[in-house]
Design an enzyme around this catalytic site. Structure first.
Site, short mmCIF file in Angstrom:
data_model
loop_
_atom_site.label_atom_id
_atom_site.label_comp_id
_atom_site.label_asym_id
_atom_site.label_seq_id
_atom_site.Cartn_x
_atom_site.Cartn_y
_atom_site.Cartn_z
CG PHE A 131 -1.72 -1.30 1.35
CD1 PHE A 131 -2.60 -1.74 0.37
CD2 PHE A 131 -1.50 -2.10 2.46
CE1 PHE A 131 -3.27 -2.94 0.51
CE2 PHE A 131 -2.17 -3.33 2.59
CZ PHE A 131 -3.05 -3.74 1.61
CB ILE A 165 2.01 -5.83 -3.13
CG1 ILE A 165 1.19 -4.84 -3.98
CG2 ILE A 165 3.50 -5.59 -3.39
CD1 ILE A 165 1.41 -3.38 -3.59
CB ILE A 170 -11.22 -5.17 -16.38
CG1 ILE A 170 -11.74 -3.78 -15.96
CG2 ILE A 170 -11.12 -6.10 -15.17
CD1 ILE A 170 -10.81 -2.95 -15.10
N PRO A 176 -11.12 -10.02 -14.44
CG PRO A 176 -12.96 -10.30 -15.85
CD PRO A 176 -11.52 -10.67 -15.70
N GLY A 189 -4.86 0.87 -15.07
CA GLY A 189 -4.36 0.70 -13.69
C GLY A 189 -5.48 0.89 -12.69
N GLY A 215 -5.18 -0.01 -8.99
CA GLY A 215 -4.82 -0.27 -7.59
C GLY A 215 -5.32 0.76 -6.60
CD GLU A 216 -2.16 4.19 -5.98
OE1 GLU A 216 -1.61 4.97 -5.22
OE2 GLU A 216 -1.70 3.92 -7.11
#
Ligand code: FES
Ligand code: FES
Lengths: 712, 217
Positions: free
Chosen positions: A249, A474, A598, A601, A670, A672-673
């Site tokens: 993170f 991660i 994506i 999924p 992307g 992740g956030e």
């Protein structure tokens, strides 16, 4: 009903099809080994002793008594530790945080600063000795108090990950004065900690002149590069491996534990493992700075913005600069003739904050998207309609076109699924027994970029393929995503592809960060795999050593034209508020995202919902509190620092609209956030809708709800 | 190993996953450290070492326990099951299979604890134990429906910082459903677990072949 595969026989359609994790079996059986779990003969254990003083100097480290204790091998401190070089710029273009360069001087810049490492034959012995170690300090007065912006006249502006410190155009006061509706509000978010479930752990050893580090990090070459520079080693003489990572993170870069482990392994000539305790992580692992933000909006009667000002203040340490760019989202989301943003920091006697999931965007979107909701209320316009009316044609600050901007599509789809059309905008009207109910929404965006990476694809003589790329998984599912990407590029079934990651010997590649990992890696993997497929079409047989093709995307990534490149999303939340106890519960949550192609999924859903759950946690639970007197935290552990657990999390749903990035070989942006961006604002806006009271400080704790009451 | 002073070390025999391990441990050694650092059973994770996260959850005499708050010397004579002992050889436990199929994890670090916890939750529920959200707690009421709310409450001692809660709850529900379909009670489940027999409905999606297409929710 999603169908997940564990391997497919068809070719060319792996990307976009749900696939279980390729390392899944290892993870559910306990076979997957994380950094602190690789056995080494003669392994010794290092345990940090951290400063109890918040500012001053180490007068003495009384190591003699401790060295007499059973099993103790060494006590490293500023008086005897190897010297390291910190006068360099690392792979990420920043000088190292001196917090990681342990034991170089006697200064103590904050509570919890590493003052010694005790190394012993067992972890019990190391711990006891570290706890018994007496350190004398010369204490100086410290200041850890983060107050409202006006109380920090020494705050200053620096550029950050979100761009320049200050941007501005137009006459703010004139546009505000000419606005039909004006909002001026202050918001605050607390200090938040990553707390990945796997504590930071590193084992270092010298192996025939080569330094080998088994670590848990978000980029092995990043860490290897910093260690090589710090210890003045040939980069080729440092190898860092990180196969399975128990969450990062943003916190798992170069940290004190790797440096201390290398020092101890060097001094003792045996492998040394250093693992942070959960408590130590609160001062050693980085964190998200608290923010104090002010948003001023001015709009005409139709809700069109004439003025937008967003300023954000965060903290950094006295030894290193890191800025939490809370004003960043305003530079992408909304335009106005007068548009001003500013990110400033103030230096306090605290550890250096760092990147934490959606740095800048997470706290910044809480303020901005709450403010938009307040403006919608004042204008009497539906909050979604207000946002649609303020969709900018070009980047508000850059003036560049957007590569794609599918925010309205996310709101349309989200509103339909969430049942937004039936919503009565008036607050404080809905009840379910003792609960007041409300719904809220917010917009989300996150930068979509790519960084140069290298990869190698090998056709093995047995008909299988090996892809080597220094990626880090991660928990994002990168290893699996890259397997699908490689299979499609090679036009083979996924079960013929194995992907090797997490080893600095694999060469340069982007870290797992900035939501850019999978995209950057997939680009390099695609390039290598496609060329390999062409090569194979021309060759008769694969020789025993296989055929290997290497790629480097430096030129291709560098050729990307300048555009505003972002993912977007619409967040929806329904909450129930018990005004007698102050408890807030999220009843359901939906996020709809436009975040590129994506790849998988199955795992992508987890990335989105995981981020949204971070949003729930941020809205309602997370808060690290410092004691002004000691300069250290109260309750620096998982009982004192609450993160959402099962019972806090309802059915959280995420979905996406078609939004492939036209400039990416796979169409990836992307993911992740973006899941956390806007999520806390959606919850807070729902709390207002339930109670009629705005909560502008996170977390929305029961005592705050009780104090604020209800205003229907 | 460092010189062991007799007063602070003891030999213990631990019964782990049906195997006996005899070792000399520092009296301060937790069961968690004994597993991870002495016996190379690293599947059990250390998230906090303070009983606050559930990552180290193991089964002690079939009940959930956090191994970081157990001293190894005090675990002698207990039947210890770790994540390494949950599967039947190559055949995954229905809970493991459901975690794999439904992506009940991300980084995987909380996963062994979640799975051990879930295995016990299903047994505890089948045996009629109520939870804090159970409406009717009279013994004669029997097990409440295993709703998502019941699962969430019972699993709340296991933190997942990746926030995989949604799919974890779905995985536990599916595993419990499969369990119920085979008509296993707590005892029967243990018998089935002990025996090398078939596992009923689980076989429909439990095959491990790399080419197998497993259905997910
Ligand atoms: S490690 Fe035992 S509960 Fe966290
Ligand atoms: S899967 Fe990462 S903590 Fe649960």
């Amino acid at each position: 009903m999603t169908t997940a595969t564990t391997g497919t026989r068809t070719t060319g359609h792996a990307v976009g099809t749900a696939h279980t994790r390729v390392e899944g079996r290892d993870k559910v059986t306990g076979a997957a080994r994380y950094a602190g779990e690789i056995p080494f003969t003669e392994l010794a254990f290092g345990w940090f002793a951290l400063s109890t003083a918040a500012r001053g100097r180490v007068r003495s480290v009384e190591s003699d008594a401790v060295l007499e204790m059973p099993g103790v091998l060494a006590v490293l401190h500023h008086g005897n530790a190897p010297r390291v070089d910190i006068d360099y710029v690392g792979m990420l273009g920043m000088p190292p945080d001196p917090t990681a360069a342990v034991f170089q001087h006697d200064r103590v810049p904050h509570a919890g600063w590493p003052v010694a490492l005790v190394v012993a034959a067992t972890s019990e012995q190391a711990r006891e000795a570290a706890e018994a170690l007496v350190v004398h300090y010369e204490e100086e007065p410290h200041d850890v108090t983060f107050a409202a912006g006006s109380e920090h006249p020494d705050a200053y502006s620096i550029p950050g990950p979100g761009g320049p410190g200050v941007t501005g155009k137009g006459d703010l006061e004139a546009e505000l004065a000419a606005s039909a509706v004006v909002l001026d509000a202050e918001y605050s978010t607390p200090e938040e900690h990553h707390n990945p479930m796997e504590p930071h752990a590193a084992t270092a050893r010298w192996d025939g002149g080569r330094l080998e580090v088994v670590d848990s990090n978000q980029g092995t070459l990043w860490v290897a590069d910093e260690l090589a520079k710090m210890f003045s080693l040939d980069p080729a003489a440092v190898r860092v491996r990180s196969e399975h990572v128990g969450g990062g993170f943003g916190s798992k870069g170069l940290r004190a534990h790797q440096v201390a482990a290398v020092m101890a392994a060097t001094v003792l000539s045996r492998p040394v493992r250093v693992v942070m305790t959960r408590r130590q992580m609160f001062s050693l692992a980085g964190y998200r700075s608290p923010t104090n933000q002010r948003v001023r909006l001015g709009a005409d009667a139709e809700g069109r913005l004439r003025a937008l000002e967003h300023s954000s203040l965060s903290v950094t340490s006295t030894v290193h600069e890191f800025i939490e760019s809370g004003a960043g989202p305003a530079r992408v989301m909304y335009d106005a003739p007068a548009h001003h943003t500013a990110n400033r920091v103030v230096r306090l006697d605290v550890p250096t904050p760092t990147f934490m999931r959606a740095p800048g965007e997470a706290p910044g979107s809480f303020a901005l998207e709450s403010a938009l909701d307040e403006l919608a209320e004042k204008c009497g316009i539906d909050p979604i309609e207000l946002r649609v009316r303020n969709e900018p044609a070009l980047g508000p600050v850059s003036g560049l076109p957007f590569s794609s901007r599918n925010l309205p599509a996310c709101f349309r789809e989200g509103a339909r699924r969430f049942g937004w059309a039936d919503r009565d905008p008036r607050p404080g009207l809905r009840r379910d027994g003792r609960w007041l109910l409300g719904t809220g929404t917010a917009a989300a965006s996150f930068f979509a970029g790519a960084m140069p990476s290298t990869a190698a694809a090998t056709a093995e003589s047995d008909g299988t393929f090996t892809v080597r790329i220094n990626a880090a998984d991660i928990g994002t599912g990168a290893r699996t995503a890259l397997t699908l990407v490689a299979a499609d590029a090679l036009q083979v079934p996924t079960d013929r592809v194995r992907v090797r990651i997490g080893d600095s010997d694999l060469g340069p590649a982007m870290i797992a960060g900035g939501s850019m990992g999978t995209r950057s890696w997939a680009w390099a993997v695609t390039a290598a795999a496609e060329e390999l497929r062409e090569r194979l079409a021309l060759s008769d047989a694969v020789p025993p050593e296989g055929i290997t093709v290497r790629s480097d995307t430096t030129a291709a990534v560098g050729a990307l034209t300048q555009k505003e490149r972002h993912s977007f999303g619409a967040q929806f939340a329904e909450v129930a508020v018990d005004v007698a106890t102050g408890e807030v519960r999220v009843r359901r949550m939906l996020g709809v995202f436009a975040a590129g192609k994506i790849v998988n999924p199955l795992t992508a859903r987890g990335q989105f919902t995981g981020g949204m759950i971070w949003g729930i946690s941020m809205a309602l639970h997370e808060e690290a509190v410092r004691d002004r007197n000691t300069g250290a935290h109260y309750g620096a552990d998982l009982a004192g620092y609450h993160v959402a657990t099962h019972a806090d999390v309802p059915l959280v749903e995420a979905d996406w609209v078609d939004d492939p990035d036209p400039d990416d070989p796979v169409g990836i942006k992307g993911i992740g956030e973006i899941g956390i961006v806007g999520a806390a604002a959606a919850v807070a806006n729902a709390v207002w809708h339930a109670t009629g009271v705005r909560h502008r400080s996170l977390p929305i704790r029961p005592d705050r709800v009780l104090e604020a009451g209800v205003r229907a | 190993m460092a010189t062991a002073s007799p007063s602070t070390y003891s030999a213990v025999t631990l019964n782990i996953n049906g195997e006996k391990h005899t070792l000399t441990v520092d009296h301060r050694t937790t069961l968690l450290d004994a597993l991870r650092e002495r016996l190379d059973l690293t599947g059990t994770k250390k998230g906090c070492d303070q009983g606050q996260c559930g990552a180290c959850t193991v089964l002690l005499d079939k009940r959930r326990a956090v191994a970081c708050l157990q001293l190894a010397v005090a675990a002698e004579g207990r039947e210890i099951t770790t994540i390494e002992g949950v599967a039947e050889g190559d055949r995954l436990h229905p809970v493991q299979q459901a975690f794999l199929d439904l992506d009940g994890y991300q980084c995987g670090y909380c996963t062994p604890g979640q799975i051990c916890s879930a295995v016990a939750v299903i047994e505890e529920h089948a045996a009629g134990w109520p939870s804090a959200v159970t409406d009717d707690v009279r013994p004669e009421a029997g097990p409440p429906p295993l709703t998502p709310e019941e699962i969430r409450e019972r699993m709340s001692g296991n933190l997942c910082r990746c926030g995989a809660y949604v799919s974890i709850v779905q995985a536990v529900a599916r595993a419990a459903e499969n369990d119920a379909r085979t008509g296993r009670t707590a005892e029967a489940a243990q018998d089935a677990h002990d025996a090398q027999g078939t596992q009923g409905a689980q076989g429909a999606q439990g095959a491990q072949g790399a080419n197998h297409e497993g259905a997910a929710a």
